[in-house]
Design a protein around this motif. Sequence first.
Motif, PDB file in Angstrom:
ATOM      1  N   THR A 157       0.833  -1.198   0.000  1.00 20.11           N
ATOM      2  CA  THR A 157       0.000   0.000   0.000  1.00 20.11           C
ATOM      3  C   THR A 157       0.870   1.252   0.000  1.00 20.11           C
ATOM      4  O   THR A 157       1.867   1.328   0.704  1.00 20.11           O
ATOM      5  N   VAL A 158       0.477   2.235  -0.779  1.00 23.28           N
ATOM      6  CA  VAL A 158       1.261   3.451  -0.952  1.00 23.28           C
ATOM      7  C   VAL A 158       0.488   4.641  -0.408  1.00 23.28           C
ATOM      8  O   VAL A 158      -0.724   4.746  -0.595  1.00 23.28           O
ATOM      9  N   GLU A 159       1.200   5.547   0.270  1.00 26.82           N
ATOM     10  CA  GLU A 159       0.563   6.756   0.766  1.00 26.82           C
ATOM     11  C   GLU A 159       0.337   7.756  -0.362  1.00 26.82           C
ATOM     12  O   GLU A 159       1.098   7.813  -1.327  1.00 26.82           O
ATOM     13  N   ALA A 160      -0.733   8.533  -0.226  1.00 26.26           N
ATOM     14  CA  ALA A 160      -1.014   9.635  -1.141  1.00 26.26           C
ATOM     15  C   ALA A 160      -1.050  10.909  -0.309  1.00 26.26           C
ATOM     16  O   ALA A 160      -1.969  11.108   0.483  1.00 26.26           O
ATOM     17  N   GLY A 161      -0.027  11.747  -0.454  1.00 30.23           N
ATOM     18  CA  GLY A 161       0.106  12.912   0.410  1.00 30.23           C
ATOM     19  C   GLY A 161      -0.296  14.203  -0.271  1.00 30.23           C
ATOM     20  O   GLY A 161      -0.346  14.305  -1.498  1.00 30.23           O
ATOM     21  N   ARG A 162      -0.583  15.217   0.566  1.00 30.93           N
ATOM     22  CA  ARG A 162      -0.935  16.542   0.071  1.00 30.93           C
ATOM     23  C   ARG A 162      -0.313  17.584   0.987  1.00 30.93           C
ATOM     24  O   ARG A 162      -0.346  17.438   2.211  1.00 30.93           O
ATOM     25  N   ALA A 163       0.260  18.625   0.408  1.00 32.29           N
ATOM     26  CA  ALA A 163       0.630  19.813   1.175  1.00 32.29           C
ATOM     27  C   ALA A 163      -0.609  20.698   1.265  1.00 32.29           C
ATOM     28  O   ALA A 163      -1.349  20.842   0.286  1.00 32.29           O
ATOM     29  N   ILE A 164      -0.854  21.284   2.443  1.00 27.99           N
ATOM     30  CA  ILE A 164      -2.097  22.025   2.652  1.00 27.99           C
ATOM     31  C   ILE A 164      -1.825  23.381   3.293  1.00 27.99           C
ATOM     32  O   ILE A 164      -0.815  23.581   3.970  1.00 27.99           O
ATOM     33  N   ALA A 165      -2.753  24.302   3.054  1.00 29.79           N
ATOM     34  CA  ALA A 165      -2.763  25.601   3.726  1.00 29.79           C
ATOM     35  C   ALA A 165      -4.158  25.820   4.293  1.00 29.79           C
ATOM     36  O   ALA A 165      -5.154  25.690   3.570  1.00 29.79           O
ATOM     37  N   LEU A 166      -4.234  26.129   5.592  1.00 29.82           N
ATOM     38  CA  LEU A 166      -5.504  26.388   6.264  1.00 29.82           C
ATOM     39  C   LEU A 166      -5.526  27.816   6.785  1.00 29.82           C
ATOM     40  O   LEU A 166      -4.478  28.382   7.123  1.00 29.82           O
ATOM     41  N   ASP A 167      -6.718  28.385   6.882  1.00 29.90           N
ATOM     42  CA  ASP A 167      -6.877  29.676   7.543  1.00 29.90           C
ATOM     43  C   ASP A 167      -6.597  29.482   9.031  1.00 29.90           C
ATOM     44  O   ASP A 167      -7.220  28.641   9.683  1.00 29.90           O
ATOM     45  N   ALA A 168      -5.657  30.232   9.577  1.00 26.77           N
ATOM     46  CA  ALA A 168      -5.284  30.049  10.981  1.00 26.77           C
ATOM     47  C   ALA A 168      -6.378  30.493  11.941  1.00 26.77           C
ATOM     48  O   ALA A 168      -6.378  30.085  13.105  1.00 26.77           O
ATOM     49  N   ASP A 169      -7.326  31.305  11.476  1.00 28.20           N
ATOM     50  CA  ASP A 169      -8.391  31.789  12.352  1.00 28.20           C
ATOM     51  C   ASP A 169      -9.522  30.788  12.523  1.00 28.20           C
ATOM     52  O   ASP A 169     -10.140  30.716  13.585  1.00 28.20           O
ATOM     53  N   ASP A 170      -9.816  30.005  11.461  1.00 27.57           N
ATOM     54  CA  ASP A 170     -10.970  29.111  11.559  1.00 27.57           C
ATOM     55  C   ASP A 170     -10.727  27.714  10.991  1.00 27.57           C
ATOM     56  O   ASP A 170     -11.616  26.865  11.041  1.00 27.57           O
ATOM     57  N   GLY A 171      -9.538  27.450  10.436  1.00 35.60           N
ATOM     58  CA  GLY A 171      -9.210  26.112   9.968  1.00 35.60           C
ATOM     59  C   GLY A 171      -9.737  25.747   8.599  1.00 35.60           C
ATOM     60  O   GLY A 171      -9.583  24.594   8.172  1.00 35.60           O
ATOM     61  N   THR A 172     -10.341  26.681   7.873  1.00 33.36           N
ATOM     62  CA  THR A 172     -10.839  26.364   6.537  1.00 33.36           C
ATOM     63  C   THR A 172      -9.673  26.196   5.564  1.00 33.36           C
ATOM     64  O   THR A 172      -8.632  26.837   5.695  1.00 33.36           O
ATOM     65  N   LEU A 173      -9.865  25.331   4.566  1.00 34.24           N
ATOM     66  CA  LEU A 173      -8.812  25.033   3.601  1.00 34.24           C
ATOM     67  C   LEU A 173      -8.621  26.201   2.645  1.00 34.24           C
ATOM     68  O   LEU A 173      -9.573  26.693   2.042  1.00 34.24           O
ATOM     69  N   ARG A 174      -7.361  26.649   2.487  1.00 37.16           N
ATOM     70  CA  ARG A 174      -7.019  27.695   1.521  1.00 37.16           C
ATOM     71  C   ARG A 174      -6.599  27.076   0.189  1.00 37.16           C
ATOM     72  O   ARG A 174      -7.053  27.481  -0.863  1.00 37.16           O
ATOM     73  N   TRP A 175      -5.646  26.145   0.246  1.00 37.41           N
ATOM     74  CA  TRP A 175      -5.221  25.431  -0.957  1.00 37.41           C
ATOM     75  C   TRP A 175      -4.561  24.126  -0.563  1.00 37.41           C
ATOM     76  O   TRP A 175      -4.246  23.892   0.600  1.00 37.41           O
ATOM     77  N   GLU A 176      -4.377  23.267  -1.561  1.00 37.61           N
ATOM     78  CA  GLU A 176      -3.643  22.033  -1.348  1.00 37.61           C
ATOM     79  C   GLU A 176      -2.865  21.694  -2.608  1.00 37.61           C
ATOM     80  O   GLU A 176      -3.245  22.089  -3.716  1.00 37.61           O
ATOM     81  N   VAL A 177      -1.758  20.989  -2.437  1.00 40.40           N
ATOM     82  CA  VAL A 177      -0.939  20.509  -3.546  1.00 40.40           C
ATOM     83  C   VAL A 177      -0.966  18.994  -3.498  1.00 40.40           C
ATOM     84  O   VAL A 177      -0.585  18.385  -2.501  1.00 40.40           O
ATOM     85  N   ASP A 178      -1.437  18.390  -4.577  1.00 44.75           N
ATOM     86  CA  ASP A 178      -1.631  16.941  -4.638  1.00 44.75           C
ATOM     87  C   ASP A 178      -1.159  16.485  -6.007  1.00 44.75           C
ATOM     88  O   ASP A 178      -1.936  16.387  -6.948  1.00 44.75           O
ATOM     89  N   ASP A 179       0.151  16.220  -6.135  1.00 44.06           N
ATOM     90  CA  ASP A 179       0.737  15.984  -7.453  1.00 44.06           C
ATOM     91  C   ASP A 179       0.613  14.548  -7.945  1.00 44.06           C
ATOM     92  O   ASP A 179       0.494  14.303  -9.132  1.00 44.06           O
ATOM     93  N   ALA A 180       0.682  13.570  -7.052  1.00 44.42           N
ATOM     94  CA  ALA A 180       0.686  12.172  -7.487  1.00 44.42           C
ATOM     95  C   ALA A 180       0.242  11.283  -6.343  1.00 44.42           C
ATOM     96  O   ALA A 180       0.387  11.628  -5.173  1.00 44.42           O
ATOM     97  N   GLU A 181      -0.281  10.115  -6.688  1.00 43.41           N
ATOM     98  CA  GLU A 181      -0.807   9.229  -5.657  1.00 43.41           C
ATOM     99  C   GLU A 181       0.283   8.584  -4.810  1.00 43.41           C
ATOM    100  O   GLU A 181       0.006   8.063  -3.744  1.00 43.41           O
ATOM    101  N   ASP A 182       1.521   8.596  -5.285  1.00 44.45           N
ATOM    102  CA  ASP A 182       2.585   7.960  -4.509  1.00 44.45           C
ATOM    103  C   ASP A 182       3.484   8.995  -3.843  1.00 44.45           C
ATOM    104  O   ASP A 182       4.642   8.743  -3.560  1.00 44.45           O
ATOM    105  N   THR A 183       2.939  10.180  -3.567  1.00 45.29           N
ATOM    106  CA  THR A 183       3.738  11.289  -3.057  1.00 45.29           C
ATOM    107  C   THR A 183       3.496  11.503  -1.568  1.00 45.29           C
ATOM    108  O   THR A 183       2.369  11.425  -1.092  1.00 45.29           O
TER     109      THR A 183
END
Length: 217
Positions: A157-183
């Motif tokens: 089994t392979v991990e699928a990772g994402r870099a994320i940015a959240l609003d520090a005030d309320d935790g809502t998602l700003r953006w994410e980077v998801d380039d490949a399923e084995d990243t």
Amino acid sequence: MEEPSAPAVANDTIFIGGSEVVAIDTDGEEMWRNPDSGRTPAVANDTVYVTFSPGVRALSASDGSEQWEYVATVNDRPAEYAFPSAPAIVDKTIYFGLTDYAREDATAMYALSATTGTEQWMTLFERDIVVGAPAVADGVLYSHVAGFADFLSERGTVEAGRAIALDADDGTLRWEVDDAEDTEFSDPIVTNGLVLVEKHSILADESVILALEEADS
């Protein structure tokens, strides 16, 4: 006995976490010892913040007495086999990620009042099993999460990772980077308006450093 974690240094005092939390001065003399476990100490506001399974404790930097304790909960259930990340403290807020390996619905990022330990927000990552340590700058929290990819490789089994940015005030998602399923991604570093992360391809066993622009605050 639990291995000591990396120390924190503040005001000529060294704070070491592990099966207990110890403060020593720069001459190596013990100043105080708290018998409760705590890892990844971070110091701010004359307080030592340490993580434990499953949450965060705040100790007085002067004598080690407990100020408050927060036990993480998801869907009104306490976390069980949980591993908090190293915390980040900005102004009067402490941020940390928590991975609960006993449950599939308990990977989350938390923001607490650094003064009282009151939960300010919690962002749940329902399809992920790992969340990294946060870095906070200009009102935005950066971290990374990982779940399982939708395929099996020769290595299992392979991990699928994402870099994320959240609003520090309320935790809502700003953006994410998801380039490949084995990243998978490293914990981020924020410097000079850039977010630096290592992106590692598990199958190819190759890594590159990404420089991402900060999200607008």
